[in-house]
Every structure is written in structure tokens, then in C-alpha cells.
Design a protein around this motif. Structure first.
Motif, PDB file in Angstrom:
ATOM      1  N   LEU A 120       0.827  -1.198   0.000  1.00  0.00           N
ATOM      2  CA  LEU A 120       0.000   0.000   0.000  1.00  0.00           C
ATOM      3  C   LEU A 120       0.867   1.257   0.000  1.00  0.00           C
ATOM      4  N   LYS A 121       1.948   1.232   0.762  1.00  0.00           N
ATOM      5  CA  LYS A 121       2.874   2.368   0.785  1.00  0.00           C
ATOM      6  C   LYS A 121       3.469   2.590  -0.600  1.00  0.00           C
ATOM      7  N   ARG A 122       3.858   1.502  -1.236  1.00  0.00           N
ATOM      8  CA  ARG A 122       4.450   1.575  -2.578  1.00  0.00           C
ATOM      9  C   ARG A 122       3.446   2.113  -3.594  1.00  0.00           C
ATOM     10  N   LEU A 123       2.195   1.649  -3.505  1.00  0.00           N
ATOM     11  CA  LEU A 123       1.160   2.116  -4.422  1.00  0.00           C
ATOM     12  C   LEU A 123       0.838   3.593  -4.195  1.00  0.00           C
ATOM     13  N   ARG A 124       0.884   4.040  -2.962  1.00  0.00           N
ATOM     14  CA  ARG A 124       0.665   5.463  -2.685  1.00  0.00           C
ATOM     15  C   ARG A 124       1.780   6.311  -3.291  1.00  0.00           C
ATOM     16  N   ARG A 125       2.999   5.780  -3.261  1.00  0.00           N
ATOM     17  CA  ARG A 125       4.128   6.480  -3.877  1.00  0.00           C
ATOM     18  C   ARG A 125       3.917   6.576  -5.396  1.00  0.00           C
ATOM     19  N   ILE A 126       3.466   5.491  -5.999  1.00  0.00           N
ATOM     20  CA  ILE A 126       3.189   5.488  -7.441  1.00  0.00           C
ATOM     21  C   ILE A 126       2.044   6.450  -7.752  1.00  0.00           C
ATOM     22  N   GLU A 127       1.044   6.459  -6.903  1.00  0.00           N
ATOM     23  CA  GLU A 127      -0.071   7.393  -7.075  1.00  0.00           C
ATOM     24  C   GLU A 127       0.443   8.831  -7.063  1.00  0.00           C
ATOM     25  N   GLY A 128       1.388   9.116  -6.191  1.00  0.00           N
ATOM     26  CA  GLY A 128       2.001  10.440  -6.136  1.00  0.00           C
ATOM     27  C   GLY A 128       2.731  10.766  -7.430  1.00  0.00           C
ATOM     28  N   GLN A 129       3.402   9.757  -8.001  1.00  0.00           N
ATOM     29  CA  GLN A 129       4.076   9.968  -9.290  1.00  0.00           C
ATOM     30  C   GLN A 129       3.069  10.326 -10.379  1.00  0.00           C
ATOM     31  N   ILE A 130       1.937   9.657 -10.379  1.00  0.00           N
ATOM     32  CA  ILE A 130       0.906   9.927 -11.385  1.00  0.00           C
ATOM     33  C   ILE A 130       0.328  11.327 -11.188  1.00  0.00           C
ATOM     34  N   ARG A 131       0.102  11.699  -9.945  1.00  0.00           N
ATOM     35  CA  ARG A 131      -0.362  13.071  -9.680  1.00  0.00           C
ATOM     36  C   ARG A 131       0.677  14.084 -10.150  1.00  0.00           C
ATOM     37  N   GLY A 132       1.952  13.758  -9.970  1.00  0.00           N
ATOM     38  CA  GLY A 132       3.019  14.622 -10.450  1.00  0.00           C
ATOM     39  C   GLY A 132       2.964  14.785 -11.970  1.00  0.00           C
ATOM     40  N   LEU A 133       2.646  13.696 -12.663  1.00  0.00           N
ATOM     41  CA  LEU A 133       2.490  13.767 -14.118  1.00  0.00           C
ATOM     42  C   LEU A 133       1.353  14.711 -14.498  1.00  0.00           C
ATOM     43  N   ARG A 140       0.257  17.197 -12.796  1.00  0.00           N
ATOM     44  CA  ARG A 140       0.724  18.551 -12.482  1.00  0.00           C
ATOM     45  C   ARG A 140       1.670  19.054 -13.579  1.00  0.00           C
ATOM     46  N   MET A 141       2.549  18.165 -14.051  1.00  0.00           N
ATOM     47  CA  MET A 141       3.483  18.545 -15.105  1.00  0.00           C
ATOM     48  C   MET A 141       2.740  18.953 -16.380  1.00  0.00           C
ATOM     49  N   VAL A 142       1.723  18.194 -16.749  1.00  0.00           N
ATOM     50  CA  VAL A 142       0.935  18.523 -17.934  1.00  0.00           C
ATOM     51  C   VAL A 142       0.209  19.851 -17.710  1.00  0.00           C
ATOM     52  N   ASP A 143      -0.382  19.999 -16.530  1.00  0.00           N
ATOM     53  CA  ASP A 143      -1.103  21.233 -16.207  1.00  0.00           C
ATOM     54  C   ASP A 143      -0.188  22.454 -16.280  1.00  0.00           C
ATOM     55  N   CYS A 171       7.729  18.177 -22.967  1.00  0.00           N
ATOM     56  CA  CYS A 171       7.215  16.825 -23.189  1.00  0.00           C
ATOM     57  C   CYS A 171       8.228  15.732 -22.861  1.00  0.00           C
ATOM     58  N   ILE A 172       9.489  15.935 -23.145  1.00  0.00           N
ATOM     59  CA  ILE A 172      10.497  14.917 -22.861  1.00  0.00           C
ATOM     60  C   ILE A 172      10.634  14.710 -21.350  1.00  0.00           C
ATOM     61  N   ASP A 173      10.529  15.765 -20.586  1.00  0.00           N
ATOM     62  CA  ASP A 173      10.577  15.637 -19.124  1.00  0.00           C
ATOM     63  C   ASP A 173       9.386  14.834 -18.608  1.00  0.00           C
ATOM     64  N   ILE A 174       8.228  15.047 -19.209  1.00  0.00           N
ATOM     65  CA  ILE A 174       7.038  14.283 -18.819  1.00  0.00           C
ATOM     66  C   ILE A 174       7.233  12.813 -19.188  1.00  0.00           C
ATOM     67  N   LEU A 175       7.743  12.562 -20.389  1.00  0.00           N
ATOM     68  CA  LEU A 175       7.980  11.175 -20.819  1.00  0.00           C
ATOM     69  C   LEU A 175       8.961  10.460 -19.898  1.00  0.00           C
TER      70      LEU A 175
END
Length: 117
Positions: free
Chosen positions: A37-50, A52-55, A60-64
């Protein structure tokens, strides 16, 4: 890498809780549940970061690069879960002699799905 509609997981493709016969026991990941669950929350944070990056119109290369890191994190999680499935569920079926063919087939299909991604 792009995915086709056939590669995408649909709600119909995921068994509902209680549908499968393997729902009645303790799962292989049970002892590491908090870690997972801790690991999945970390991954969830990465996705939220993505998001935010798009927003924020980040290059684009940094997002990729971040997409690649998130994908690797999910693949690593999947491999750990698969290993636990093999050690617990498949090993139990082999030890009891009950349902071993079904468990091996189930694991084989999971591996095939992972290889397509």
C-alpha cells in the motif's frame, strides 16, 4: 508504446470481489500488505506529479521521463506481486495437489499480460 483498446483493462475483465474461488483464503501478498500500500501510494504520487506537469506545460520529454519512471514502478510492483502469488498460491496448490493446473494457467496468463505492456 501505445495501447490498443484490446490491451486496456475494462471493468468486465477484472473479477469482482467474491467471484473467483481464490477469494476465500489469505493471499500471498497478505504479509506485505502495508508495504504494498505504501508503494502504491508512492506510485499514485508519481501519477499526480504527471498531471501537475501537464497542467504546468512542462517540456514533453521531461514528462515522458516521468512516465517511464512510473511505468517501471508499476512493473516492479507487478513482478513482486507475481512472485508472491507463485510462492503462496501456486505452491499451496502444488502441495495440496488441488487446482495446480488452474493456478499455473492463471499465473501464465498474468505473465502474458505483463509481457504485452
Amino acid at each position: 508504446m501505445t495501447t490498443t483498446e484490446a490491451d486496456q483493462v475494462t471493468p468486465e475483465a477484472v473479477p469482482a470481489v467474491g467471484q473467483a474461488d481464490h477469494e476465500h483464503g489469505v493471499h500471498g501478498y497478505h504479509k506485505q500488505k502495508d508495504e504494498h500500500l505504501k508503494r502504491l501510494r508512492r506510485i499514485e504520487g508519481q501519477i499526480r506529479g504527471l498531471q501537475r506537469m501537464v497542467d504546468e506545460d512542462v517540456y514533453c520529454i521531461d514528462i515522458l521521463t516521468q512516465v517511464s519512471a512510473s511505468t517501471k514502478a508499476l512493473q516492479s510492483f507487478a513482478l513482486q506481486l507475481l512472485e508472491e502469488h507463485l510462492r503462496h498460491c501456486v505452491a499451496d496448490a502444488a502441495a495440496t495437489g488441488e487446482g495446480i493446473d488452474a493456478k499455473v494457467e492463471e499465473a501464465t496468463k498474468a505473465i502474458a499480460r505483463m509481457m504485452r505492456t
